[in-house]
Design a protein around this motif. Structure first.
Motif, PDB file in Angstrom:
ATOM      1  N   VAL A  11     -10.007 -30.488 -26.893  1.00  0.00           N
ATOM      2  CA  VAL A  11      -9.101 -30.841 -25.805  1.00  0.00           C
ATOM      3  C   VAL A  11      -9.743 -31.885 -24.894  1.00  0.00           C
ATOM      4  CG1 VAL A  11      -7.971 -29.969 -23.711  1.00  0.00           C
ATOM      5  CG2 VAL A  11      -7.832 -28.667 -25.841  1.00  0.00           C
ATOM      6  N   GLU A  62      -9.852 -35.238 -26.823  1.00  0.00           N
ATOM      7  CA  GLU A  62      -8.524 -35.840 -26.950  1.00  0.00           C
ATOM      8  C   GLU A  62      -8.010 -36.386 -25.616  1.00  0.00           C
ATOM      9  OE1 GLU A  62      -6.305 -32.648 -28.676  1.00  0.00           O
ATOM     10  OE2 GLU A  62      -6.845 -33.225 -30.730  1.00  0.00           O
ATOM     11  N   ASP A  63      -8.399 -35.758 -24.518  1.00  0.00           N
ATOM     12  CA  ASP A  63      -7.931 -36.206 -23.209  1.00  0.00           C
ATOM     13  C   ASP A  63      -8.734 -37.372 -22.643  1.00  0.00           C
ATOM     14  OD1 ASP A  63      -5.953 -34.316 -23.235  1.00  0.00           O
ATOM     15  OD2 ASP A  63      -6.957 -32.928 -21.870  1.00  0.00           O
ATOM     16  N   TYR A  64     -10.021 -37.450 -22.935  1.00  0.00           N
ATOM     17  CA  TYR A  64     -10.866 -38.410 -22.230  1.00  0.00           C
ATOM     18  C   TYR A  64     -11.505 -39.484 -23.101  1.00  0.00           C
ATOM     19  CZ  TYR A  64     -10.204 -35.259 -18.366  1.00  0.00           C
ATOM     20  OH  TYR A  64      -9.636 -34.479 -17.391  1.00  0.00           O
TER      21      TYR A  64
END
Length: 127
Positions: free
Chosen positions: A85, A88-90
């Motif tokens: 997570v 995928e976000d950063y």
């Protein structure tokens, strides 16, 4: 002024069909880690890990070895999902994201298998 329809703007950005499963897995492993972590801390504080022979005798028990294997699997799954997570976000470079995800999963799988084999070796081979 954009000349794209609403569908054209969101195509490829919608559900990957695994979001709910990923979310539930993260919550279930978090809840599993709570009693497993409490068991582990109590075991350490009880002095079962004072020296090599004590750890060996402690892990030779089917109950403690089973709990340890459950903890290894739960922590590994929870960690890989959490790191996935974050990546995928950063991480915005697609190549770096893919390499990071593969590396995290490979390292987690290797370490988990090594830890489980070590526990099973203590239980069954007595080494």
């Amino acid at each position: 002024m954009k000349m794209q329809s609403d569908l054209g703007r969101v195509r490829g950005l919608g559900s990957a069909k695994s979001g709910a499963s990923h979310w539930w897995t993260q919550r279930v492993t978090a809840m599993a880690n709570l009693p497993l972590g409490i068991w582990f801390i109590i075991s350490i504080l009880a002095g079962h890990t004072a020296n090599y022979d004590a750890v060996h005798a402690w892990l030779s028990s089917y109950f403690h070895s089973t709990m340890m294997i459950l903890m290894i699997v739960s922590v590994a799954v929870h960690t890989t999902h959490g790191l996935q997570v974050v990546i995928e976000d950063y991480v915005h470079n697609r190549k770096a994201e893919m390499i990071s995800l593969m590396l995290i999963k490979a390292v987690a799988a290797f370490l988990s298998v090594a830890a489980i084999v070590s526990v099973l070796r203590i239980v069954f081979a007595g080494a």
